[in-house]
Design a protein around this motif. Structure first.
Motif, PDB file in Angstrom:
ATOM      1  N   PHE A   1       0.937  -1.320   0.038  1.00 49.24           N
ATOM      2  CA  PHE A   1       0.011  -0.027   0.223  1.00 49.24           C
ATOM      3  C   PHE A   1       0.833   1.358   0.070  1.00 49.24           C
ATOM      4  CE2 PHE A   1      -3.433  -2.904   1.332  1.00 49.24           C
ATOM      5  CZ  PHE A   1      -4.464  -2.435   0.578  1.00 49.24           C
ATOM      6  N   ALA A   2       2.145   1.100  -0.525  1.00 53.77           N
ATOM      7  CA  ALA A   2       3.060   2.206  -0.422  1.00 53.77           C
ATOM      8  C   ALA A   2       2.302   3.690  -1.205  1.00 53.77           C
ATOM      9  CB  ALA A   2       4.378   1.693  -1.169  1.00 53.77           C
TER      10      ALA A   2
ATOM     11  N   THR B   1      -0.108   8.865  -0.112  1.00 51.45           N
ATOM     12  CA  THR B   1      -1.207   9.922  -0.285  1.00 51.45           C
ATOM     13  C   THR B   1      -1.906  10.417   0.864  1.00 51.45           C
ATOM     14  OG1 THR B   1      -1.435   9.089  -2.739  1.00 51.45           O
ATOM     15  CG2 THR B   1      -3.254  10.337  -1.657  1.00 51.45           C
ATOM     16  N   LEU B   2      -2.147   9.160   1.759  1.00 47.27           N
ATOM     17  CA  LEU B   2      -2.992   9.609   2.896  1.00 47.27           C
ATOM     18  C   LEU B   2      -2.133  10.429   3.800  1.00 47.27           C
ATOM     19  CD1 LEU B   2      -4.700   5.961   3.428  1.00 47.27           C
ATOM     20  CD2 LEU B   2      -5.864   8.016   2.898  1.00 47.27           C
TER      21      LEU B   2
ATOM     22  N   ALA C   1      -1.532   6.986   7.946  1.00 45.91           N
ATOM     23  CA  ALA C   1      -1.559   5.784   7.297  1.00 45.91           C
ATOM     24  C   ALA C   1      -0.555   4.600   8.257  1.00 45.91           C
ATOM     25  CB  ALA C   1      -1.137   5.942   5.963  1.00 45.91           C
ATOM     26  N   VAL C   2      -1.223   3.561   8.426  1.00 44.92           N
ATOM     27  CA  VAL C   2      -0.327   2.485   9.207  1.00 44.92           C
ATOM     28  C   VAL C   2      -0.597   1.316   8.119  1.00 44.92           C
ATOM     29  CG1 VAL C   2      -0.180   0.827  10.852  1.00 44.92           C
ATOM     30  CG2 VAL C   2      -0.684   3.347  11.375  1.00 44.92           C
TER      31      VAL C   2
ATOM     32  N   ALA D   1      -4.375   1.137 -10.579  1.00 41.66           N
ATOM     33  CA  ALA D   1      -4.641   2.393 -10.971  1.00 41.66           C
ATOM     34  C   ALA D   1      -4.863   3.088  -9.552  1.00 41.66           C
ATOM     35  CB  ALA D   1      -6.085   2.433 -11.521  1.00 41.66           C
ATOM     36  N   PRO D   2      -3.438   3.557  -8.814  1.00 36.97           N
ATOM     37  CA  PRO D   2      -3.617   4.021  -7.739  1.00 36.97           C
ATOM     38  C   PRO D   2      -4.118   5.407  -7.665  1.00 36.97           C
ATOM     39  CG  PRO D   2      -1.361   4.098  -8.899  1.00 36.97           C
ATOM     40  CD  PRO D   2      -2.016   3.289  -9.586  1.00 36.97           C
ATOM     41  N   ASP D   3      -4.140   6.462  -8.980  1.00 37.04           N
ATOM     42  CA  ASP D   3      -4.964   7.639  -8.737  1.00 37.04           C
ATOM     43  C   ASP D   3      -6.254   7.533  -8.581  1.00 37.04           C
ATOM     44  OD1 ASP D   3      -2.071   8.680  -8.961  1.00 37.04           O
ATOM     45  OD2 ASP D   3      -2.478   9.227 -10.958  1.00 37.04           O
ATOM     46  N   ALA D   4      -6.920   6.736  -9.230  1.00 35.41           N
ATOM     47  CA  ALA D   4      -8.162   6.368  -9.312  1.00 35.41           C
ATOM     48  C   ALA D   4      -8.670   5.822  -8.174  1.00 35.41           C
ATOM     49  CB  ALA D   4      -8.483   5.567 -10.553  1.00 35.41           C
TER      50      ALA D   4
END
Length: 262
Positions: free
Chosen positions: A28-29, A34-35, A42-43, A241-244
């Motif tokens: 989840f890098a 982003t978070l 973010a954990v 699709a990390p941005d979406a």
């Protein structure tokens, strides 16, 4: 009880990210970065037996949920609730903890996952293929290459697939074997109606393991849930699709996610 290892970035409301059976905290890098940049803490953990997290025996969802509860109690000792994001096996575990400890789950995101594995369904067949590769002693790098090629979509971000392959190749065979076996017995279909927290489901259009129809059925069973189908991607929507994915996640965390957006 030793705590699982985890990475943490940012400050603010807590978002806990649960990787799949072929992942790790790095899975989840993109979301961690982003978070954290937008005001959340973010954990991303390493599930027991992954990375430096101590293994558990027996390797069951009850035991995994207990380790998750211990971690959330350490991170939010004042009985606070976290947003929980789970992909694949992490989505199975996210359902488990939301049902066992609803007081600790404020929002729930279930990505590319299922409520149950049925004999000879796509998920069960996928697990059988993985177990066959393990039994044959197939090189982890080859497993990662073949698995990511088989489960990703035609529009997947190449960098995301590279990270998916890396994470899969790092998983120890003994741990993956136990994780896959635990998944085979998972069935929370009858309990979906008891999930009482805001829930977002995310499906990849080309996911051959947990196709959109599976997530649609879950969304129909979870009261008030929202469903997002991401085009062009497969079983790792957060990496392909990390941005979406992040847009949908952020809208949901902010309470602005429209229901059943496709």
């Amino acid at each position: 009880m030793p705590l699982p290892t985890f990475s943490s970035l940012g400050s603010g409301p807590l978002v806990l990210l649960l990787h799949g059976s072929g992942g790790g905290f790095r899975s989840f890098a993109p979301q961690v970065e982003t978070l954290a940049s937008l005001g959340w803490r973010a954990v991303a953990w390493d599930m027991p037996g992954y990375g430096y997290s101590p293994p558990i025996e027996p390797y069951t969802f009850k035991g995994l949920a207990e380790r998750w509860i211990a971690l959330i109690e350490a991170l939010a000792p004042a009985r606070g609730a976290a947003a929980v994001v789970g992909q694949g096996m992490g989505g199975l575990l996210a359902q488990e903890v939301a049902l066992r400890r609803p007081d600790r789950v404020g929002r729930l995101v279930l990505a590319a996952t299922a409520a149950a594995l049925e004999p000879d369904d796509a998920y069960a067949r996928h697990i059988a293929q993985c177990q066959e590769a393990l039994a044959a002693g197939t090189d982890p790098e080859r497993i990662a290459q073949e698995l990511v090629a088989r489960l990703s979509g035609p529009q997947a971000l190449p960098e995301g697939l590279q990270l998916a392959r890396y994470c899969q190749a790092q998983v120890r065979a003994a741990t993956w074997r136990r994780a896959l076996a635990a998944m085979q017995d998972f069935d929370r279909r009858a309990a979906l109606a008891h999930i009482g927290v805001p829930t977002l489901l995310v499906a990849g259009e080309h996911d051959p393991v947990t196709p959109p129809a599976v997530l649609r059925a879950m969304a129909a069973a979870i009261r008030g849930s929202s469903l997002v189908e991401l085009p062009g991607v497969g079983h790792w929507p957060h990496l392909e699709a990390p941005d979406a994915f992040d847009r949908a996640l952020l809208d949901f965390l902010r309470g602005t996610q429209p229901a059943h957006w496709h």
